[in-house]
Design a protein around this motif. Structure first.
Motif, PDB file in Angstrom:
ATOM      1  N   GLY A 114       0.951  -1.190   0.045  1.00 28.15           N
ATOM      2  CA  GLY A 114       0.248   0.041  -0.076  1.00 28.15           C
ATOM      3  C   GLY A 114       0.772   1.224   0.027  1.00 28.15           C
ATOM      4  N   THR A 120       1.539   5.720  -4.825  1.00 27.10           N
ATOM      5  CA  THR A 120       1.113   6.969  -3.673  1.00 27.10           C
ATOM      6  C   THR A 120       1.184   8.225  -4.216  1.00 27.10           C
ATOM      7  N   LEU A 123      -1.914   9.219  -6.242  1.00 25.91           N
ATOM      8  CA  LEU A 123      -3.410   9.008  -5.707  1.00 25.91           C
ATOM      9  C   LEU A 123      -4.077  10.613  -5.352  1.00 25.91           C
ATOM     10  N   GLY A 135      -8.956   0.585  -3.368  1.00 27.17           N
ATOM     11  CA  GLY A 135      -7.732   0.287  -3.142  1.00 27.17           C
ATOM     12  C   GLY A 135      -7.458  -1.284  -2.665  1.00 27.17           C
ATOM     13  N   SER A 137      -4.976  -4.112  -0.852  1.00 22.12           N
ATOM     14  CA  SER A 137      -3.659  -3.932  -0.317  1.00 22.12           C
ATOM     15  C   SER A 137      -3.679  -5.074   0.854  1.00 22.12           C
ATOM     16  N   LEU A 144      -2.692   3.910   0.521  1.00 20.97           N
ATOM     17  CA  LEU A 144      -3.395   3.476  -0.613  1.00 20.97           C
ATOM     18  C   LEU A 144      -4.800   3.362   0.051  1.00 20.97           C
ATOM     19  N   SER A 148      -8.513   5.508  -0.464  1.00 19.96           N
ATOM     20  CA  SER A 148      -9.618   4.736  -1.264  1.00 19.96           C
ATOM     21  C   SER A 148     -10.939   5.340  -0.991  1.00 19.96           C
ATOM     22  N   SER A 151     -12.411  -0.121  -0.582  1.00 20.46           N
ATOM     23  CA  SER A 151     -11.086  -1.085  -0.575  1.00 20.46           C
ATOM     24  C   SER A 151     -11.452  -2.409  -0.103  1.00 20.46           C
TER      25      SER A 151
END
Length: 336
Positions: A114, A120, A123, A135, A137, A144, A148, A151
């Motif tokens: 992440g 990054t 983003l 996201g 991860s 991340l 998001s 996620s």
């Protein structure tokens, strides 16, 4: 300094392991990771499927390094199964490819840590553009996941790498997670074999579901045709000239009256008949098998194999328009 022989000797010492045991251990560890992720699937996954299925823009998948390879595959699988998507390299995005993103798009960003720098760094721009960010991860506290809109966080598991370093289990679970996403989306669209074939015209399934007999038939001057009343001698000349293994006999309205094949010719000659004294009407098969012009080539192939014949006349609105052979169908890559 070690010479080549000494280096190879050192490598051999290092690589003397129980290979089968190590290999099976990789399968076991990655299998455990897959089961953990399977059990972790929850409403977040459902929301992601529902979100993408109603997307008005594009679906863009991004990731760096090994996650980038996985992202490419996920985007390709989704495209194959009805979700228009493509892969965006995050490093290229930093140098202008962010222009591919619009506010209606959905971005799926994959990074097990992440914290991949290339991810990054894009983003904030994704948020400014207004696209929806999903996201994926293994770190719930990562940048991340914090950025998001939606996620999915993988549960804790070990990499299959002996050092627990190289992406192994993590790439496997990400790949399968993406497959699950693509399949669920496909089913939500009611995606069928015919749709799949449309996107894979060069593949075996695409050919089976798209190619019709009129696409590959012998027609016009390439077709073997004679009128009723033609002498057997002239019919044989026409059949041998066109080399289709069959000749079609029609009336003045181009309606199919009968057929005469190589096999029929051999049987006729075995009776020691006078080919100069016969008409094609005397020896033709008057109730021949035939197929309609819109029939799929794969169905024609099945019909010919079931009836042990090598060629069939093709009819459209009661008129003969061509002939197709087994070899014509096999030649375009269609098999049954």
């Amino acid at each position: 300094m070690l010479n080549n022989t000494a280096i190879l000797s050192e490598v051999k010492k290092v690589t003397q392991i129980d290979i089968l045991s190590e290999a099976k251990n990789v399968f076991e560890m990655e299998g455990k990771a897959l089961n953990l992720v399977k059990e972790a699937l929850d409403e977040n996954f459902v929301k992601i499927v529902e979100l993408i299925s109603s997307c008005k823009g594009k679906v863009i998948v991004t990731g760096m390094g090994k996650s980038g390879h996985v992202s490419r595959k996920i985007a390709a699988t989704m495209s194959s199964l009805g979700t228009s998507s493509f892969f965006l390299h995050p490093a290229e995005a930093l140098h202008g490819d962010l222009g591919m993103i619009s506010a209606n798009d959905i971005i799926i960003a994959i990074s097990y840590s992440g914290e991949s720098e290339e991810i990054t760094r894009i983003l904030p721009n994704i948020k400014i553009i207004g696209a929806t960010l999903i996201g994926i991860s293994g770190n719930p506290n990562s940048s991340l996941i914090k950025y998001s809109d939606y996620s999915f966080v993988f549960p804790l598991f070990k990499e299959a790498c002996a050092m627990n370093l190289a992406p192994t289990s993590s790439t496997t679970v990400a790949m399968v997670w993406g497959d699950a996403l693509a399949v669920c989306l496909s089913k939500s669209y009611g995606f069928l074999e015919s749709n799949y074939a449309l996107f894979h015209p060069a593949g075996s399934l695409g050919k089976k579901l798209l190619i019709k007999v009129n696409d590959i038939m012998h027609s016009g001057d390439r077709n073997a045709v004679v009128m009723v009343g033609t002498t057997l001698k002239d019919a044989i000349i026409e059949m041998s000239t066109k080399a289709l293994g069959i000749i079609n006999i029609v009336n003045e309205q181009d309606e199919l009256i009968g057929v005469f094949t190589d096999g029929d010719l051999r049987r006729t000659l075995s009776r020691e008949v006078n080919v100069y004294g016969l008409s094609i009407d005397d020896v033709m098969v008057r109730t021949p098998l035939y197929i309609e012009s819109e029939l799929l080539a794969v169905d024609a192939l099945k019909m010919m194999k079931e009836n042990n014949i090598s060629a069939l006349p093709i009819i459209k609105e009661h008129n003969l328009i061509g002939t197709v052979r087994v070899n014509d169908i096999l030649g375009v890559g269609i098999f049954v």
